[in-house]
Design an enzyme around this catalytic site. Structure first.
Site, PDB file in Angstrom:
ATOM      1  N   GLU A 496       0.851  -1.190   0.000  1.00 29.12           N
ATOM      2  CA  GLU A 496       0.000   0.000   0.000  1.00 29.12           C
ATOM      3  C   GLU A 496       0.892   1.248   0.000  1.00 29.12           C
ATOM      4  O   GLU A 496       1.883   1.295   0.708  1.00 29.12           O
ATOM      5  CB  GLU A 496      -0.895  -0.032   1.254  1.00 29.12           C
ATOM      6  CG  GLU A 496      -1.844  -1.226   1.238  1.00 29.12           C
ATOM      7  CD  GLU A 496      -2.214  -1.745   2.624  1.00 29.12           C
ATOM      8  OE1 GLU A 496      -2.134  -1.000   3.610  1.00 29.12           O
ATOM      9  OE2 GLU A 496      -2.574  -2.937   2.708  1.00 29.12           O
ATOM     10  N   SER A 526      -4.904  -4.859   0.707  1.00 30.55           N
ATOM     11  CA  SER A 526      -5.139  -6.306   0.726  1.00 30.55           C
ATOM     12  C   SER A 526      -3.904  -7.015   1.285  1.00 30.55           C
ATOM     13  O   SER A 526      -3.153  -7.644   0.549  1.00 30.55           O
ATOM     14  CB  SER A 526      -5.389  -6.811  -0.707  1.00 30.55           C
ATOM     15  OG  SER A 526      -6.332  -6.033  -1.387  1.00 30.55           O
ATOM     16  N   GLU A 527      -3.720  -6.891   2.590  1.00 26.43           N
ATOM     17  CA  GLU A 527      -2.473  -7.438   3.162  1.00 26.43           C
ATOM     18  C   GLU A 527      -2.282  -8.916   2.847  1.00 26.43           C
ATOM     19  O   GLU A 527      -1.156  -9.358   2.607  1.00 26.43           O
ATOM     20  CB  GLU A 527      -2.427  -7.224   4.681  1.00 26.43           C
ATOM     21  CG  GLU A 527      -2.120  -5.805   5.126  1.00 26.43           C
ATOM     22  CD  GLU A 527      -3.324  -4.866   5.039  1.00 26.43           C
ATOM     23  OE1 GLU A 527      -4.435  -5.369   4.747  1.00 26.43           O
ATOM     24  OE2 GLU A 527      -3.152  -3.660   5.242  1.00 26.43           O
ATOM     25  N   ASP A 552       0.887  -4.796  13.295  1.00 25.08           N
ATOM     26  CA  ASP A 552      -0.448  -5.256  13.694  1.00 25.08           C
ATOM     27  C   ASP A 552      -1.258  -5.766  12.503  1.00 25.08           C
ATOM     28  O   ASP A 552      -2.234  -6.485  12.692  1.00 25.08           O
ATOM     29  CB  ASP A 552      -1.218  -4.104  14.349  1.00 25.08           C
ATOM     30  CG  ASP A 552      -0.398  -3.402  15.409  1.00 25.08           C
ATOM     31  OD1 ASP A 552      -0.773  -3.442  16.575  1.00 25.08           O
ATOM     32  OD2 ASP A 552       0.659  -2.816  15.061  1.00 25.08           O
ATOM     33  N   HIS A 594      -2.056  -0.406  16.353  1.00 24.35           N
ATOM     34  CA  HIS A 594      -0.964   0.024  15.474  1.00 24.35           C
ATOM     35  C   HIS A 594       0.387   0.032  16.190  1.00 24.35           C
ATOM     36  O   HIS A 594       1.306   0.674  15.714  1.00 24.35           O
ATOM     37  CB  HIS A 594      -1.208   1.453  14.956  1.00 24.35           C
ATOM     38  CG  HIS A 594      -2.192   1.540  13.832  1.00 24.35           C
ATOM     39  ND1 HIS A 594      -3.492   1.167  13.955  1.00 24.35           N
ATOM     40  CD2 HIS A 594      -2.053   1.978  12.553  1.00 24.35           C
ATOM     41  CE1 HIS A 594      -4.138   1.377  12.808  1.00 24.35           C
ATOM     42  NE2 HIS A 594      -3.275   1.862  11.936  1.00 24.35           N
TER      43      HIS A 594
END
Ligand SMILES: Cc1ncc(C[n+]2csc(CCOP(=O)(O)OP(=O)(O)O)c2C)c(N)n1
Ligand SMILES: [Mg+2]
Length: 818
Positions: A496, A526-527, A552, A594
């Protein structure tokens, strides 16, 4: 190169209706004249033969599994057998028009797909080449077993070779296609384009996209088919894979010469069930799976429903879609309907469906229907079909005899398994060609600005250089990346915000000046697919670097990291490599979702290399190491460190290329009374604590930066602990389950005789990470380090604790689960 797509408010605010084109369903019209012209009599008959052979193969496994004996051969198969009885026409049909260089990836139910793909390849490959492949594969050991006493044609031998390679793999034998390391659900044979099959539902989707990216970016021929089940349509990573494969940038931003979108066909073998859940009418809402295509792009993904009960209908669809894919107009979705007669697995009692339903599908069995079709047109007669049936039975019996015998087909040893966990190679380039760069290295503006920076944080007079002028940890990572981009033409990076933004924390800022879109690109959020397609790209022969903005978010890419990236080298018996670096940034200040350090999670997973540099020198040297290796690396970075300069190597971070030795921790401060071992950014707090220990209490603490989590050399730690007799380990990971406990436990055993106290672990509290303003009561602080040393390891005369770290407190915390 700035992005050039203008988003026009007038256009976006215009009223209107979205028009969706029709999606065809089962439109194939049999035409024997055309079919004969296209395939010829012999291939049309071969299609029937291949289906019979697959049916017999699966029937044998079914009988072995349920009755323990097939044609007088007794065998207990302990592993799984997800059979595709009933689905043969769909799988054979899929492969008829594929070339050996076309890849197929599949699911847990893929024996038939592997066989069908390989049988087609045998037809298409020249004999000399066929011999070469079989002789070279696993040093010819698989071939040796089937060629003994073999009489007949080479293609017949090749068929035995395939049947044996797959069956021996299913039975976990040394001469199976993956030396028994994959087993039933993961067997594959790359030389014929049968790529890894995945036991994770939908797991092949994003890996296939990565393979298709590899083909497109490196101008390789062929397409990629990711075959998954209808149940997989409910899986997040599948949707992610589809999103990533349908990105418009392939057309709008990538150089035309690259050829458009990656050639990926998502082929859903739609048997209407995912175990006991019925996707038609119960567990999904699509009614017709092909409908999904309409939501993805304006071409409806060229989606179609295809009658998988007619092999020629599937072959026709694949053939038409292949043209679309090769012209760069993918992705494509096929809803290939089929039905499994057998249970999900042999233990399945099929209580979720009626006998009548199963019978109705058996009555229109694709194999029988096709036989009748051939007979009707005079291409086969009854006696010929009996002959074929007899032949496949004999063949399967023979292969079963070979694969069940432990004498003929032994298993691998533990040493072998150990030897394939990592490939441990150094590879400057994964492809032999020149790297595509837009400008010369020294024309890059970031390179030019870095050239003016000081590579050590202090000037000669000992004064700290202004932050803006220090060569930072971020710069160090940039340098390693750019260098490897110049060396390895098949290296790509994506994630990203990777392009103009330069990655979430600006590590890549400026790289877009040097790299065309196909080497550095932004992806959908879209990890899972980012990590999974990285794996597919790497296993296909390239090198990928993917970025997860925050540690995370590893949760979103959990399956890809834990099951895919980590396992495919070993599951392939070392035949596949995984030159993939997953850059993971460990956060702070952004609260609970995070700011976690999850190094411990990946430390637990076999098959991953895990690194966490804490200095600019290491950031460059360790990324260099990771980027030249052939193993998957989880490369942790800390957001606390991106802006720091080099404080340890007084000569400064070298401009030249260098690598840090794998697995070796480093002493950051020498000492004799106590060893403090840290991971990541905690190093700097450990050093402050060591300074105070020296100044206030005359305790000389040695501080070691672990740098590596796996592999890890213990000798330096053992030597230090032996000298000092006291060890404290600290990092920002939550204390419970922290990797540091592993190191502590190992050190306790390795230096037990030399210890003057317990080996103690100090981590973050076992809470959620709080808001930035509260972080001091969550992450280990200098004061905590001194307090815990005082309370648990070495009383410090006159020390007043500000936190409680005593035995009672540890028991209390654990008792409360915090
Ligand atoms: C992520 C994941 N969830 C659940 C399972 C257990 N499981 C194995 S196969 C299967 C059904 C899959 O259905 P489908 O994708 O339609 O394939 P089919 O079995 O029908 O060939 C399930 C739920 C799994 N292997 N992986
Ligand atoms: Mg299904």
């Amino acid at each position: 190169m700035p992005k050039s797509i203008f988003i026009d408010p007038d256009q976006m605010r215009k009223p209107g209706l979205i028009q969706i084109d029709n999606i065809p369903m089962n439109q194939y019209k049999p035409d024997i004249k055309e079919e004969l012209k296209l395939y010829g009599k012999s291939i049309l008959r071969k299609i029937y033969y291949d289906m019979l052979l697959i049916r017999e193969f699966e029937t044998m496994l079914d009988i072995i599994k349920t009755k323990g004996s097939y044609q007088g051969i007794s065998y207990k198969h302990q592993g799984p057998a997800h059979l595709s009885l009933g689905q043969e026409s769909a799988t054979v049909g899929m492969c008829i028009n594929l070339e050996p260089e076309d890849y197929i990836f599949g699911s847990h139910r893929s024996h038939g797909e592997i066989l069908a793909k390989c049988f087609t390849a045998i037809e298409k490959i020249k004999e000399e080449e066929l011999i070469k492949i079989m002789k070279n594969y696993l040093n010819g050991s698989c071939l040796k077993i089937v060629e003994k006493n073999h009489q007949g044609e080479l293609k017949d031998l090749a068929e035995d070779f395939i049947l044996y390679g797959v069956l021996a793999e299913i039975f976990g034998r040394k001469d199976g296609f993956n030396r028994g390391m994959g087993g039933s659900m993961h067997a594959f044979f790359v030389p014929f384009g049968s790529m890894p099959n995945n036991a994770i539902v939908g797991g092949s989707a994003d890996i296939s996209v990565g393979a298709a990216l590899f083909k497109r970016i490196n101008r390789k021929s062929g397409i990629v088919i990711g075959s998954i089940g209808d149940g997989a349509m409910g899986c997040g990573p599948v949707w992610e894979a589809i999103s990533l494969s349908a990105m418009e940038q392939f057309h709008t931003l990538w150089d035309k010469e690259i050829g458009g979108a990656p050639p990926i066909l998502f082929n859903f073998f739609n048997n209407f069930y995912g175990m006991g859940g019925q996707t038609y009418g119960e567990t999904m809402g699509f009614q017709y799976l092909a409908r999904i295509g309409a939501g993805v792009n304006s071409q409806n993904m060229h989606a179609e429903r295809v009658d998988g009960y007619n092999p020629l209908a599937v072959a026709d669809a694949v053939n038409r879609k292949k043209k679309i894919l090769l012209s760069g107009q993918g992705p494509v979705l096929l809803d290939t309907i089929t039905y499994r007669f057998s249970g999900h697995s042999p233990s399945d009692a099929s209580v979720y469906r009626s006998k009548k339903e199963v019978q109705s599908w058996q009555e229109v069995d694709g194999i029988e229907g096709y036989r009748k079709y051939l007979e009707k047109h005079g291409l086969l007669d009854e006696s010929e079909s009996w002959e074929m049936k007899d032949k496949v039975e004999k063949k399967v019996k023979h292969i079963t005899q070979l694969a069940t015998s432990l004498e003929i087909s032994p298993r691998v040893t533990g040493e072998f398994m150990e030897s394939v966990m990592f490939s441990n190679q150094s590879l400057d380039k994964t492809e032999e060609r020149k790297s595509e760069l837009l400008i010369k290295e020294n024309e890059n503006s970031r390179v030019q600005s870095i050239a003016k920076k000081a590579r050590y944080f202090q000037a000669e007079n000992g004064k700290e250089i202004p932050k803006m002028r220090q060569f930072t940890y971020r710069d160090a990572l940039f340098e390693a990346m750019l260098y490897r981009f110049t060396q390895d033409p098949a290296m790509v990076a994506f994630g990203e915000e990777n392009r103009e933004w330069g990655g979430a924390f600006g590590v890549y800022r400026g790289l877009s000046e040097s790299l065309p879109y196909h080497r550095l690109f932004n992806t959908s959020i879209s990890e899972g697919a980012i990590a999974g397609s990285g794996a597919g790209y790497a296993m296909s022969g390239g090198r990928a670097v993917v970025e997860l903005m925050y540690c995370d978010f590893m949760g979103r890419a959990g399956d890809e990291i834990f099951n895919q990236i980590s396992k495919w080298q070993a599951m392939s018996a070392g035949l596949l490599k995984m030159p993939l670096v997953v850059r993971v940034s460990v956060g702070s200040k952004y609260g609970a979702q995070h700011s976690q350090d999850w190094t411990s999670l990946v430390a637990h997973i076999p098959g991953l290399k895990v690194m966490f540099p804490a200095t600019p020198y290491d950031a460059k040297g360790m990324l260099n190491l990771a980027l030249r290796g052939t193993d998957p690396v989880l490369f942790f970075e800390s957001q606390r460190l991106y802006d720091i300069g080099e404080q340890f190597i007084t000569e400064g971070v070298p401009v030249e290329y260098y690598e840090v030795n794998e697995g070796k921790p480093v002493i950051r401060r020498e000492g004799k009374d106590l060893t403090i071992i840290s991971i990541g950014a905690t190093l700097y707090r450990a050093l402050e604590a060591a300074q105070e220990l020296e100044e206030k209490y005359q305790v000389s603490a040695e501080v070691i930066d672990l740098r590596f989590i796996n592999p890890l050399h213990y000798q330096l730690l053992v030597d230090s602990a032996t000298r000092t007799g006291r060890v404290l380990l600290t990092s920002d990971a939550c204390e419970r389950g922290s990797f540091l406990h592993n190191v502590a436990s190992n050190l306790s055993q390795l230096v037990f005789d030399h210890l003057d106290g317990p080996v103690v672990v100090l981590g973050s509290r076992n809470w959620i990470t709080p808001a930035a303003e509260l972080e001091e009561i969550f992450f280990p602080q200098k004061e905590w380090i001194i307090d815990i040393i005082h309370e648990r390891i070495l009383p410090l005369p006159g020390h007043e604790v500000s936190t409680t770290q005593d035995t009672k407190e540890i028991i209390r915390r654990n008792q409360s689960g915090v």
